[in-house]
Design a protein around this motif. Structure first.
Motif, short mmCIF file in Angstrom:
data_model
loop_
_atom_site.label_atom_id
_atom_site.label_comp_id
_atom_site.label_asym_id
_atom_site.label_seq_id
_atom_site.Cartn_x
_atom_site.Cartn_y
_atom_site.Cartn_z
N GLU A 81 0.83 -1.21 0.00
CA GLU A 81 0.00 0.00 0.00
C GLU A 81 0.86 1.26 0.00
N PHE A 82 1.98 1.20 0.70
CA PHE A 82 2.88 2.35 0.76
C PHE A 82 3.45 2.63 -0.63
N VAL A 83 3.87 1.60 -1.32
CA VAL A 83 4.40 1.77 -2.68
C VAL A 83 3.31 2.29 -3.62
N HIS A 84 2.09 1.81 -3.46
CA HIS A 84 0.99 2.31 -4.28
C HIS A 84 0.78 3.80 -4.02
N ALA A 85 0.80 4.20 -2.76
CA ALA A 85 0.65 5.62 -2.41
C ALA A 85 1.79 6.44 -3.01
#
Length: 110
Positions: A81-85
């Motif tokens: 999720e962090f990479v997506h953000a």
């Protein structure tokens, strides 16, 4: 991120670039702390793909989705999720805000 959204309609481009780059620093700091820094690296092809994407209809939606991804990351302790953000932030800066990689580089070289 909130500072970017507050100033997105601002005529002062230098301030907008500054807020965007400060947000990048926060992302990089978190990634460094979590040992995820290598996941934030982007190659030229990925950057080109971001530049070719369509404009978002709502900056508010972009902001809320990025916040949602960060919250998911916090509670799940997963990097996905962090990479997506991160990818959404970079796309937002390149496409919606029209900030070039050169402008980002110039900011950090000051």
């Amino acid at each position: 991120m909130a500072k970017i959204m507050e100033n997105v309609r601002n005529e002062n481009r230098k301030e907008l670039i500054e807020y965007f780059c400060e947000t990048m620093v926060y992302f990089i700091s978190i990634a460094n702390e979590k040992k995820w820094l290598y996941l934030l690296l982007l190659n030229e092809e990925q950057i080109s793909n971001f530049k070719s994407k369509w404009h978002s209809k709502s900056y508010n939606s972009v902001y809320l989705i990025i916040q949602q991804q960060i919250n998911k990351c916090y509670f799940s302790h997963q990097s996905t999720e962090f990479v997506h953000a991160w990818h959404m932030l970079i796309k937002f800066g390149l496409v919606e805000l029209g900030i070039s990689p050169e402008e980002i580089e110039d900011y950090f070289n000051q």
